[in-house]
Design an enzyme around this catalytic site. Sequence first.
Site, PDB file in Angstrom:
ATOM      1  N   GLY A  60       0.879  -1.228   0.057  1.00  0.00           N
ATOM      2  CA  GLY A  60       0.158  -0.008  -0.220  1.00  0.00           C
ATOM      3  C   GLY A  60       0.830   1.301   0.095  1.00  0.00           C
ATOM      4  O   GLY A  60       2.128   1.102   0.416  1.00  0.00           O
ATOM      5  N   GLN A  85       3.138   9.866   1.161  1.00  0.00           N
ATOM      6  CA  GLN A  85       4.378   9.267   1.355  1.00  0.00           C
ATOM      7  C   GLN A  85       5.369   9.792   0.135  1.00  0.00           C
ATOM      8  O   GLN A  85       6.694   9.676   0.379  1.00  0.00           O
ATOM      9  CB  GLN A  85       4.162   7.819   1.542  1.00  0.00           C
ATOM     10  CG  GLN A  85       3.734   7.314   2.690  1.00  0.00           C
ATOM     11  CD  GLN A  85       3.524   5.750   2.740  1.00  0.00           C
ATOM     12  OE1 GLN A  85       2.642   5.553   2.048  1.00  0.00           O
ATOM     13  NE2 GLN A  85       4.655   5.041   2.943  1.00  0.00           N
ATOM     14  N   CYS A  92       6.193  -0.067   7.472  1.00  0.00           N
ATOM     15  CA  CYS A  92       5.853   1.094   6.699  1.00  0.00           C
ATOM     16  C   CYS A  92       7.045   1.298   5.859  1.00  0.00           C
ATOM     17  O   CYS A  92       8.251   1.343   6.136  1.00  0.00           O
ATOM     18  CB  CYS A  92       5.391   2.153   7.458  1.00  0.00           C
ATOM     19  SG  CYS A  92       5.106   3.760   6.515  1.00  0.00           S
ATOM     20  N   LEU A  93       6.725   1.732   4.417  1.00  0.00           N
ATOM     21  CA  LEU A  93       7.762   2.295   3.608  1.00  0.00           C
ATOM     22  C   LEU A  93       8.651   3.530   4.179  1.00  0.00           C
ATOM     23  O   LEU A  93       9.672   3.858   3.730  1.00  0.00           O
ATOM     24  CB  LEU A  93       7.481   2.381   2.221  1.00  0.00           C
ATOM     25  CG  LEU A  93       6.637   1.253   1.374  1.00  0.00           C
ATOM     26  CD1 LEU A  93       6.134   1.366   0.217  1.00  0.00           C
ATOM     27  CD2 LEU A  93       7.957  -0.063   1.353  1.00  0.00           C
ATOM     28  N   HIS A 105      -3.980   1.580   7.820  1.00  0.00           N
ATOM     29  CA  HIS A 105      -2.580   2.186   7.747  1.00  0.00           C
ATOM     30  C   HIS A 105      -2.389   3.175   6.763  1.00  0.00           C
ATOM     31  O   HIS A 105      -1.992   4.359   7.116  1.00  0.00           O
ATOM     32  CB  HIS A 105      -1.671   0.937   7.548  1.00  0.00           C
ATOM     33  CG  HIS A 105      -0.245   1.469   7.493  1.00  0.00           C
ATOM     34  ND1 HIS A 105       0.729   0.681   8.310  1.00  0.00           N
ATOM     35  CD2 HIS A 105       0.457   2.010   6.509  1.00  0.00           C
ATOM     36  CE1 HIS A 105       1.828   1.440   7.949  1.00  0.00           C
ATOM     37  NE2 HIS A 105       1.695   2.188   6.977  1.00  0.00           N
ATOM     38  N   GLU A 106      -2.922   2.889   5.623  1.00  0.00           N
ATOM     39  CA  GLU A 106      -2.968   4.096   4.665  1.00  0.00           C
ATOM     40  C   GLU A 106      -3.864   5.131   4.685  1.00  0.00           C
ATOM     41  O   GLU A 106      -3.369   6.423   4.297  1.00  0.00           O
ATOM     42  CB  GLU A 106      -3.482   3.525   3.049  1.00  0.00           C
ATOM     43  CG  GLU A 106      -2.395   2.279   2.678  1.00  0.00           C
ATOM     44  CD  GLU A 106      -0.859   2.632   2.777  1.00  0.00           C
ATOM     45  OE1 GLU A 106      -0.425   3.651   2.858  1.00  0.00           O
ATOM     46  OE2 GLU A 106      -0.069   1.420   2.984  1.00  0.00           O
ATOM     47  N   HIS A 135      -2.028   7.623   7.113  1.00  0.00           N
ATOM     48  CA  HIS A 135      -1.067   8.358   6.257  1.00  0.00           C
ATOM     49  C   HIS A 135      -1.781   9.753   5.791  1.00  0.00           C
ATOM     50  O   HIS A 135      -1.087  10.833   5.986  1.00  0.00           O
ATOM     51  CB  HIS A 135      -0.334   7.694   4.981  1.00  0.00           C
ATOM     52  CG  HIS A 135       0.783   6.782   5.246  1.00  0.00           C
ATOM     53  ND1 HIS A 135       1.744   7.402   6.109  1.00  0.00           N
ATOM     54  CD2 HIS A 135       1.215   5.595   5.293  1.00  0.00           C
ATOM     55  CE1 HIS A 135       2.515   6.283   6.150  1.00  0.00           C
ATOM     56  NE2 HIS A 135       2.262   5.211   5.571  1.00  0.00           N
TER      57      HIS A 135
HETATM   58 NI    NI Z   1       3.018   3.346   5.402  1.00  0.00          NI
END
Ligand code: NI
Length: 170
Positions: A46, A51, A94-95, A136-137, A140
């Site tokens: 995701g 991000q 998480c990226l 989670h997304e 963000h």
């Molecule tokens: Ni993330």
Amino acid sequence: MAILEILTYPDGFLKKKATPVMDIDEGLRRLFEDMADTMYAAPGVGLAATQIGCDKSIIVFDPTADKENRPYQVLVNPTIIAAEGQVLSENEGCLSVPEYRADVKRAESAIVEGLDREGKPVRIEAEGLLAIILQHEIDHLNGVLFIDRISALKREIYKRKVKKQLKNSA
Ligand code: NI
């Protein structure tokens, strides 16, 4: 194909709240593709526009992480309209928070509404991994990272580690 740079903690942009998208045009469709390219290349399941330094309310996701067929979905202006139950999302990552994983409490199921890539209203009744990814997304888009949802002690340890790394690489 464009792979965009993913911002990482402690970049201040990650705290920014996204603004709703009013109009889905050709430029946005290209952005959806670029976000998907970036997510698959990472690789991740995701990605939120926040991000990649874009303040629009957009997420892309693919719980199968299937790089070949790319069955990713786009959600524009996603909102959680109902959530139920509680699960421990084990080893969430998480990226934007590289090389760190932690258990996070999440709702077990969630109903999410938004627009698809054509601008058509969609409603997703999610559970399991999909429910966790969506929470989670959408976090963000509200400027929230998963490390904001762990204990203050664990968060402090992580923050100190990053500070030290940044100092050593300066
Ligand atoms: Ni993330």
